[in-house]
Design a protein around this motif. Structure first.
Motif, PDB file in Angstrom:
ATOM      1  N   ILE A   1      44.939  54.785  31.227  1.00 20.54           N
ATOM      2  CA  ILE A   1      44.029  53.725  31.691  1.00 20.54           C
ATOM      3  C   ILE A   1      42.852  53.645  30.729  1.00 20.54           C
ATOM      4  CG2 ILE A   1      42.457  52.984  33.528  1.00 20.54           C
ATOM      5  CD1 ILE A   1      44.114  54.645  35.485  1.00 20.54           C
ATOM      6  N   VAL A   2      42.442  52.432  30.404  1.00 20.34           N
ATOM      7  CA  VAL A   2      41.191  52.228  29.674  1.00 20.34           C
ATOM      8  C   VAL A   2      40.490  51.022  30.288  1.00 20.34           C
ATOM      9  CG1 VAL A   2      42.178  50.767  27.843  1.00 20.34           C
ATOM     10  CG2 VAL A   2      40.068  52.024  27.413  1.00 20.34           C
TER      11      VAL A   2
ATOM     12  N   ALA B   1      35.483  53.530  29.738  1.00 17.91           N
ATOM     13  CA  ALA B   1      36.135  54.662  30.390  1.00 17.91           C
ATOM     14  C   ALA B   1      37.581  54.698  29.915  1.00 17.91           C
ATOM     15  CB  ALA B   1      36.085  54.526  31.906  1.00 17.91           C
ATOM     16  N   ALA B   2      38.096  55.907  29.720  1.00 15.71           N
ATOM     17  CA  ALA B   2      39.487  56.026  29.279  1.00 15.71           C
ATOM     18  C   ALA B   2      40.068  57.345  29.756  1.00 15.71           C
ATOM     19  CB  ALA B   2      39.578  55.942  27.761  1.00 15.71           C
ATOM     20  N   LYS B   3      41.291  57.257  30.237  1.00 16.26           N
ATOM     21  CA  LYS B   3      42.074  58.432  30.591  1.00 16.26           C
ATOM     22  C   LYS B   3      43.448  58.175  29.985  1.00 16.26           C
ATOM     23  CE  LYS B   3      43.982  61.099  34.357  1.00 16.26           C
ATOM     24  NZ  LYS B   3      44.296  61.114  35.778  1.00 16.26           N
TER      25      LYS B   3
ATOM     26  N   ALA C   1      44.531  47.730  23.781  1.00 14.03           N
ATOM     27  CA  ALA C   1      43.778  46.995  24.798  1.00 14.03           C
ATOM     28  C   ALA C   1      42.736  46.082  24.139  1.00 14.03           C
ATOM     29  CB  ALA C   1      43.110  47.961  25.769  1.00 14.03           C
ATOM     30  N   THR C   2      42.052  46.608  23.134  1.00 12.46           N
ATOM     31  CA  THR C   2      41.051  45.824  22.411  1.00 12.46           C
ATOM     32  C   THR C   2      41.715  44.627  21.720  1.00 12.46           C
ATOM     33  OG1 THR C   2      39.696  47.790  22.068  1.00 12.46           O
ATOM     34  CG2 THR C   2      39.272  45.934  20.611  1.00 12.46           C
ATOM     35  N   ALA C   3      42.872  44.852  21.129  1.00 10.49           N
ATOM     36  CA  ALA C   3      43.611  43.769  20.465  1.00 10.49           C
ATOM     37  C   ALA C   3      44.013  42.693  21.464  1.00 10.49           C
ATOM     38  CB  ALA C   3      44.836  44.324  19.749  1.00 10.49           C
ATOM     39  N   ALA C   4      44.368  43.081  22.683  1.00 12.30           N
ATOM     40  CA  ALA C   4      44.746  42.105  23.710  1.00 12.30           C
ATOM     41  C   ALA C   4      43.590  41.151  23.980  1.00 12.30           C
ATOM     42  CB  ALA C   4      45.166  42.810  24.995  1.00 12.30           C
ATOM     43  N   VAL C   5      42.390  41.688  24.099  1.00 20.06           N
ATOM     44  CA  VAL C   5      41.214  40.841  24.361  1.00 20.06           C
ATOM     45  C   VAL C   5      40.943  39.940  23.160  1.00 20.06           C
ATOM     46  CG1 VAL C   5      38.749  40.811  24.870  1.00 20.06           C
ATOM     47  CG2 VAL C   5      40.220  42.526  25.945  1.00 20.06           C
TER      48      VAL C   5
ATOM     49  N   GLN D   1      40.256  46.531  33.339  1.00 23.07           N
ATOM     50  CA  GLN D   1      41.006  47.772  33.230  1.00 23.07           C
ATOM     51  C   GLN D   1      42.426  47.473  32.754  1.00 23.07           C
ATOM     52  OE1 GLN D   1      42.017  50.187  36.834  1.00 23.07           O
ATOM     53  NE2 GLN D   1      40.468  51.541  35.949  1.00 23.07           N
ATOM     54  N   PHE D   2      42.864  48.231  31.760  1.00 18.20           N
ATOM     55  CA  PHE D   2      44.212  48.130  31.228  1.00 18.20           C
ATOM     56  C   PHE D   2      44.951  49.406  31.615  1.00 18.20           C
ATOM     57  CE2 PHE D   2      41.573  45.405  28.750  1.00 18.20           C
ATOM     58  CZ  PHE D   2      42.365  44.302  28.458  1.00 18.20           C
ATOM     59  N   VAL D   3      46.092  49.226  32.280  1.00 21.28           N
ATOM     60  CA  VAL D   3      46.839  50.359  32.853  1.00 21.28           C
ATOM     61  C   VAL D   3      48.243  50.384  32.270  1.00 21.28           C
ATOM     62  CG1 VAL D   3      47.693  51.384  34.996  1.00 21.28           C
ATOM     63  CG2 VAL D   3      45.521  50.142  34.999  1.00 21.28           C
TER      64      VAL D   3
END
Length: 123
Positions: free
Chosen positions: A51-52, A72-74, A89-93, A117-119
């Motif tokens: 998750i981030v 936050a990141a796990k 996740a950053t690239a998706a945005v 949140q990206f899961v």
């Protein structure tokens, strides 16, 4: 031959419009913004249960106001896996913007911080 070239030109235009984020339907709510960005998200294949949460802001024209930041990141795995997951996740945005915001949403969105949140696995 002319007919074939014309058909290829039209097919190329259709593909460009279908894959362009700005050609997407107008977004009216922040829920729709989240859904649109999530549609651009492809987690790395080896992400496990990760998750981030990213934080970012938009301008009124639907472009980003600065780069997305992880808040936050796990992430399952080592530092390389963590970087890969956060980068995806950053690239998706980034790849999903600019967004086509309705005038009402654009009026209130500028400069406000949005978190998403990206899961993985993708749900």
């Amino acid at each position: 031959m002319k007919n074939m070239a014309g058909m290829l030109l039209i097919a190329g235009a259709v593909v460009m419009v279908a894959t362009s984020p700005s050609a997407a339907a107008q977004l009216n709510t922040m829920d729709e913004v989240g859904t649109a960005i999530q549609a651009c998200w492809t987690p790395p294949a080896d992400a496990g249960n990760s998750i981030v949460t990213l934080s970012f802001s938009f301008k009124r024209d639907g472009t980003l106001l600065g780069p997305p930041r992880p808040t936050a990141a796990k992430v399952a795995g080592d530092d390389k896996a963590r970087k890969s997951f956060i980068d995806a996740a950053t690239a998706a945005v980034k790849n999903c913007t600019p967004l086509n915001l309705s005038p009402q949403l654009a009026q209130g969105i500028a400069g406000n911080v949005f978190t998403l949140q990206f899961v993985s696995p993708k749900q």
